[in-house]
Design a protein around this motif. Structure first.
Motif, PDB file in Angstrom:
ATOM      1  N   SER A  65       0.826  -1.211   0.000  1.00 44.60           N
ATOM      2  CA  SER A  65       0.000   0.000   0.000  1.00 44.60           C
ATOM      3  C   SER A  65       0.860   1.261   0.000  1.00 44.60           C
ATOM      4  O   SER A  65       0.449   2.302  -0.536  1.00 44.60           O
ATOM      5  CB  SER A  65      -0.935   0.000   1.209  1.00 44.60           C
ATOM      6  OG  SER A  65      -0.208   0.115   2.422  1.00 44.60           O
ATOM      7  N   ILE A  66       2.055   1.168   0.581  1.00 49.68           N
ATOM      8  CA  ILE A  66       2.980   2.308   0.569  1.00 49.68           C
ATOM      9  C   ILE A  66       3.737   2.376  -0.757  1.00 49.68           C
ATOM     10  O   ILE A  66       3.832   3.431  -1.391  1.00 49.68           O
ATOM     11  CB  ILE A  66       3.979   2.208   1.739  1.00 49.68           C
ATOM     12  CG1 ILE A  66       3.247   2.308   3.076  1.00 49.68           C
ATOM     13  CG2 ILE A  66       5.038   3.301   1.635  1.00 49.68           C
ATOM     14  CD1 ILE A  66       4.135   2.053   4.277  1.00 49.68           C
ATOM     15  N   LEU A  67       4.262   1.230  -1.196  1.00 52.05           N
ATOM     16  CA  LEU A  67       5.079   1.209  -2.405  1.00 52.05           C
ATOM     17  C   LEU A  67       4.304   1.633  -3.641  1.00 52.05           C
ATOM     18  O   LEU A  67       4.863   2.284  -4.543  1.00 52.05           O
ATOM     19  CB  LEU A  67       5.649  -0.192  -2.617  1.00 52.05           C
ATOM     20  CG  LEU A  67       6.614  -0.727  -1.562  1.00 52.05           C
ATOM     21  CD1 LEU A  67       7.046  -2.138  -1.925  1.00 52.05           C
ATOM     22  CD2 LEU A  67       7.838   0.173  -1.427  1.00 52.05           C
ATOM     23  N   VAL A  72       0.279   4.526 -11.253  1.00 53.75           N
ATOM     24  CA  VAL A  72      -0.813   4.799 -12.186  1.00 53.75           C
ATOM     25  C   VAL A  72      -1.403   3.496 -12.725  1.00 53.75           C
ATOM     26  O   VAL A  72      -2.606   3.383 -12.938  1.00 53.75           O
ATOM     27  CB  VAL A  72      -0.310   5.670 -13.352  1.00 53.75           C
ATOM     28  CG1 VAL A  72      -1.396   5.865 -14.395  1.00 53.75           C
ATOM     29  CG2 VAL A  72       0.201   7.008 -12.837  1.00 53.75           C
ATOM     30  N   GLU A  73      -0.554   2.479 -12.910  1.00 55.87           N
ATOM     31  CA  GLU A  73      -0.980   1.242 -13.565  1.00 55.87           C
ATOM     32  C   GLU A  73      -1.435   0.157 -12.592  1.00 55.87           C
ATOM     33  O   GLU A  73      -2.253  -0.691 -12.970  1.00 55.87           O
ATOM     34  CB  GLU A  73       0.161   0.688 -14.426  1.00 55.87           C
ATOM     35  CG  GLU A  73       0.616   1.610 -15.542  1.00 55.87           C
ATOM     36  CD  GLU A  73       1.711   0.984 -16.369  1.00 55.87           C
ATOM     37  OE1 GLU A  73       1.550  -0.168 -16.798  1.00 55.87           O
ATOM     38  OE2 GLU A  73       2.757   1.643 -16.573  1.00 55.87           O
ATOM     39  N   ARG A 243       9.463   4.389 -13.041  1.00 51.61           N
ATOM     40  CA  ARG A 243       9.775   4.560 -11.617  1.00 51.61           C
ATOM     41  C   ARG A 243       8.568   5.136 -10.878  1.00 51.61           C
ATOM     42  O   ARG A 243       8.010   6.143 -11.298  1.00 51.61           O
ATOM     43  CB  ARG A 243      11.001   5.452 -11.418  1.00 51.61           C
ATOM     44  CG  ARG A 243      12.299   4.774 -11.804  1.00 51.61           C
ATOM     45  CD  ARG A 243      13.521   5.389 -11.164  1.00 51.61           C
ATOM     46  NE  ARG A 243      14.709   4.599 -11.430  1.00 51.61           N
ATOM     47  CZ  ARG A 243      15.133   3.583 -10.695  1.00 51.61           C
ATOM     48  NH1 ARG A 243      14.444   3.267  -9.610  1.00 51.61           N
ATOM     49  NH2 ARG A 243      16.212   2.913 -11.002  1.00 51.61           N
ATOM     50  N   ILE A 244       8.198   4.460  -9.820  1.00 49.94           N
ATOM     51  CA  ILE A 244       7.061   4.868  -9.003  1.00 49.94           C
ATOM     52  C   ILE A 244       7.617   5.505  -7.738  1.00 49.94           C
ATOM     53  O   ILE A 244       8.301   4.849  -6.950  1.00 49.94           O
ATOM     54  CB  ILE A 244       6.185   3.668  -8.638  1.00 49.94           C
ATOM     55  CG1 ILE A 244       5.730   2.943  -9.900  1.00 49.94           C
ATOM     56  CG2 ILE A 244       4.988   4.101  -7.802  1.00 49.94           C
ATOM     57  CD1 ILE A 244       5.070   1.599  -9.625  1.00 49.94           C
ATOM     58  N   PRO A 245       7.340   6.776  -7.479  1.00 49.93           N
ATOM     59  CA  PRO A 245       7.844   7.407  -6.251  1.00 49.93           C
ATOM     60  C   PRO A 245       7.179   6.792  -5.023  1.00 49.93           C
ATOM     61  O   PRO A 245       6.000   6.432  -5.040  1.00 49.93           O
ATOM     62  CB  PRO A 245       7.465   8.887  -6.421  1.00 49.93           C
ATOM     63  CG  PRO A 245       6.407   8.909  -7.459  1.00 49.93           C
ATOM     64  CD  PRO A 245       6.597   7.718  -8.331  1.00 49.93           C
ATOM     65  N   VAL A 246       7.968   6.673  -3.963  1.00 48.87           N
ATOM     66  CA  VAL A 246       7.500   6.053  -2.737  1.00 48.87           C
ATOM     67  C   VAL A 246       7.476   7.108  -1.629  1.00 48.87           C
ATOM     68  O   VAL A 246       8.450   7.842  -1.438  1.00 48.87           O
ATOM     69  CB  VAL A 246       8.400   4.884  -2.305  1.00 48.87           C
ATOM     70  CG1 VAL A 246       7.969   4.330  -0.961  1.00 48.87           C
ATOM     71  CG2 VAL A 246       8.373   3.797  -3.359  1.00 48.87           C
ATOM     72  N   THR A 247       6.384   7.168  -0.905  1.00 48.72           N
ATOM     73  CA  THR A 247       6.286   8.062   0.238  1.00 48.72           C
ATOM     74  C   THR A 247       6.032   7.235   1.485  1.00 48.72           C
ATOM     75  O   THR A 247       5.065   6.479   1.543  1.00 48.72           O
ATOM     76  CB  THR A 247       5.129   9.066   0.055  1.00 48.72           C
ATOM     77  OG1 THR A 247       3.909   8.358  -0.202  1.00 48.72           O
ATOM     78  CG2 THR A 247       5.419   9.998  -1.105  1.00 48.72           C
ATOM     79  N   GLY A 248       6.917   7.337   2.455  1.00 50.82           N
ATOM     80  CA  GLY A 248       6.793   6.552   3.674  1.00 50.82           C
ATOM     81  C   GLY A 248       5.931   7.246   4.724  1.00 50.82           C
ATOM     82  O   GLY A 248       5.533   8.362   4.570  1.00 50.82           O
TER      83      GLY A 248
END
Length: 248
Positions: A65-67, A72-73, A243-248
């Motif tokens: 759920s975080i990653l 978008v896909e 690349r999918i940005p990750v927010t912790g």
């Protein structure tokens, strides 16, 4: 392949934890129903000398759920973890019947099914069929191309992870078997532990790993997830990555 075939080949899991039948509806829409039945009857546990462990999706749902929050896909709840290796490679079953693998050390998510769908035509199909002890069909090329679109088999995925032979083939940069070195250096893994490569700058050696609790490993988030899939253009396989940005 059936659940019984998997059981005959790999056996029951070591130190199994059986799924409470009352929890089955939580996973029934996310993974094949015979897998849920297997979790209830045989349990969840380890294989291949503790180098592979089966799991229910909730073990990695918070991580996904975080990653994938900004993907978008891909939707996180479309992916369900079914097992993971001693090196932190997670097998993921997609709701659409596809197979993905996420590598925790490098933050790489691969659509494995897309690789099957774009498998290049072998140079010598006759030799391939002969090696598999399978009669050569009338139109081997068409047969091969048709086989690329066959549905994913969750039991084949798990058998690949649960088979001990594959771990003997993993080598470090000095071409030495990696897993035995990790076991000697850090000891065998307890349930809920993996060997995680933390130093990605230097050579790929046993010294670049550490033995770590899985819950701690899941808190070590990458800055981005590299999502990779294969496509076919004019009969050739090409890799597409985002690349999918990750927010912790």
């Amino acid at each position: 392949m059936s659940a019984q075939d998997f059981l005959d080949y790999c056996g029951s899991p070591k130190e199994p934890i059986r799924l409470d039948p009352e929890l089955a509806p939580r996973f029934a829409a996310r993974v094949p129903t015979d897998l849920v039945s297997f979790w209830i009857d045989e349990g969840i546990g380890s294989y291949a000398d503790d180098n592979y462990r089966t799991c229910t999706p909730d073990l990695f749902d918070p991580l996904l759920s975080i990653l994938l929050a900004k993907s978008v896909e891909l939707r996180p709840d479309d992916l369900a973890a079914i097992g993971y290796s001693c090196l932190g490679c997670i097998d993921l079953w997609h709701r659409a019947g596809r197979h993905f693998v996420y590598s925790m050390d490098v933050g790489l998510l691969i659509d494995m099914t897309s690789k099957n769908e774009t498998e290049p035509l072998p140079y010598d199909l006759a030799a391939l069929y002969a090696a598999a002890d399978t009669p050569l069909p009338d139109d081997p090329i068409e047969g091969f191309l048709s086989s690329r679109s066959r549905p994913e088999d969750v039991w084949m995925i798990l058998m690949s992870g649960a088979s001990p032979d594959g771990y003997d083939l993993i080598e470090d940069d000095d071409l030495r078997p990696l897993v035995p070195q990790l076991q000697t250096s850090y000891g065998g893994l307890a349930p809920g532990e993996i060997y995680l490569r933390r130093d990605l700058r230097g050579p790929h050696l046993a010294q670049s790993y550490e033995r770590i609790n899985l819950s701690d490993a899941q808190r070590l988030l990458p800055e981005t997830v590299l999502y990779s899939r294969s496509i076919e253009i004019d009969g050739n396989r090409e890799e597409v990555s985002v690349r999918i940005p990750v927010t912790g």
